[in-house]
Scaffold this active site. Structure first.
Site, short mmCIF file in Angstrom:
data_model
loop_
_atom_site.label_atom_id
_atom_site.label_comp_id
_atom_site.label_asym_id
_atom_site.label_seq_id
_atom_site.Cartn_x
_atom_site.Cartn_y
_atom_site.Cartn_z
N ASP A 104 0.81 -1.23 0.00
CA ASP A 104 0.00 0.00 0.00
C ASP A 104 0.84 1.28 0.00
OD1 ASP A 104 0.91 -0.15 2.59
OD2 ASP A 104 -0.98 0.51 3.48
N GLU A 105 2.05 1.20 -0.49
CA GLU A 105 2.89 2.40 -0.54
C GLU A 105 3.72 2.44 -1.80
OE1 GLU A 105 4.94 3.29 3.52
OE2 GLU A 105 4.10 1.28 3.59
MG LIG Z 1 -1.06 2.57 4.60
#
Ligand SMILES: [Mg+2]
Length: 412
Positions: A104-105
């Site tokens: 998620d990055e």
């Molecule tokens: Mg996050």
């Protein structure tokens, strides 16, 4: 100093994907569990659940006590990975994704006119808008924009959810003063205790320390690197400063099998070997890992005489693989890393073995061809299945030269 990095961090990622997919979960406190069981912990919590203090790592029974209304859902790893790939593609359609750092990055490098504050903010808006249009408005992100990746990540943490924070060089260091030491990437609990022992108990004190003080607080050159990172310098990994080198990759759906995971590991190993040689380093410890959502990560490590030889390290990986777990859990991410790094001068004996000279010739031929014709030109057999998949950057940007792909030499 210009703005060079834009960092995208998805908020409560697994929980948001569930809320996007299941309308009945929206606006409600949701916790994602690896399996629905009283004994387990939450692996993600929606913002509504976070308001009650539930977070990653909270036990199910505690979460229920903190928030009786909480809805527990079982993780669906394959969906989070599919969304990850879609999200990377969407951001890539707005600007080049320099690196994906986790599921998620991701970080994008700002260049040319993107480096102006208003343009960087417009780009962040475009990314959010495109995600809202193509995925949905429940998968939200916090975006940080700053002179380097480190500060851009810090900025992305300053406003959640759905934030957009710019840290400009002239706002340093004051803009960081309200933060806690532990909120800076690279300062874990133990490092914080160490810093406290050196009289550093706030970001302000961290900033007032000079380069040497940080070196001694860290006990290594990492302290000096931290000094520079805090000041907005984008540090590229410098040859002999490194303590490890490696690559990891989130597997796309097609490659979530035991054999494909091994293929990707081979590909990552070959890429890491090439980097090792470009830095003129040798490794003496190789480790491989495979993450499963519902099972503990498999990590295996082995020691060898210092080497930079792809073939030797390929055999080491094959030996490690014999300890791969027998269970049927689905792998979703793999990684290879080399530690115990040293330079050529530090190496002895093996250098004069006839085999070593042979392998050096082979490796340098390998690297020259790959550098000249593209990363997939020459490779060892084990990576074959994974060629078009690992790593992501190759998958999206590498346009293979068909002629070479079809007729190029294949080593084995
Ligand atoms: Mg996050």
């Amino acid at each position: 100093m210009t703005l060079r990095a834009l960092y995208v961090d998805f908020n409560s990622y697994f929980a948001s994907v569930e809320q996007q997919l299941r309308a009945e979960l929206r606006g409600k406190p949701v916790a994602v569990l690896p399996v629905v069981a009283e004994t387990t912990c939450c692996i993600a919590a929606s913002y509504e659940a976070k308001a009650f203090g539930v977070k990653t790592g909270t036990r199910v029974s505690d979460a229920r006590r903190m928030c009786p209304e909480i809805i527990f859902v079982e993780a669906r790893a394959h969906l989070y990975i599919e969304y990850h790939h879609q999200l990377v593609k969407i951001v890539e359609s707005c600007t080049h994704v320099e690196q994906t750092l986790s599921i998620d990055e991701m970080v994008c490098k700002l260049t040319g006119s993107q480096q102006k504050r208003e343009n960087a903010i417009a780009l962040a808006r475009l990314i959010k808008k495109t995600i809202a249009e193509q995925i949905g408005e429940h998968v939200r992100s916090s975006i940080g924009i700053a002179p380097n990746t480190f500060l851009a990540k810090v900025a992305s943490n300053m406003q959640k959810p759905d934030g957009c924070v710019v840290i400009e060089a002239h706002e340093l260091p004051e803009k960081l003063y309200p933060l806690k030491l532990g909120s800076l990437n690279g300062i874990g609990r133990r490092m914080e205790e160490r810093l406290n022992r050196h009289g550093i108990d706030s970001v302000q004190k961290l900033y007032s320390a000079n380069r040497l003080q940080l070196r001694s607080a860290w006990g290594s050159v990492e302290g000096e690197r931290f000094y520079d990172k805090l000041r907005g310098l984008e540090l590229y990994e410098v040859k002999n400063d490194r303590s490890s080198l490696g690559h990891s990759h989130v597997l796309p759906p097609k490659l979530r099998t035991h054999m494909a995971a091994l293929s990707v590991l081979h590909r990552l190993l070959q890429k890491a070997c090439m980097r090792l040689r470009s830095y003129k380093l040798h490794t003496s410890v190789i480790s491989a890992r495979v993450k499963f959502l519902n099972r503990p990560t498999w990590v295996a490590e082995s020691r060898c005489s210092a080497t930079d030889d792809t073939l030797i390290l390929t055999h080491a990986l094959e030996r490690l693989w014999q300890t791969y777990p027998k269970h049927k859990a689905i792998p979703y991410a793999v990684g290879i890393s080399f530690t115990g790094l040293g330079n050529h001068e530090g190496r002895s004996l093996d250098l004069f073995e006839p085999d070593t000279i042979q392998s050096e010739k082979r490796n340098s031929a390998l690297d020259n061809l790959n550098m000249r014709y593209g990363k997939n030109t020459v490779y060892f057999g084990g990576a074959h299945n994974a060629l078009s998949y690992a790593p992501l950057r190759i998958a999206f940007n590498h346009i293979p030269d068909l002629d070479i792909e079809n007729h190029g030499t294949k080593e084995k």
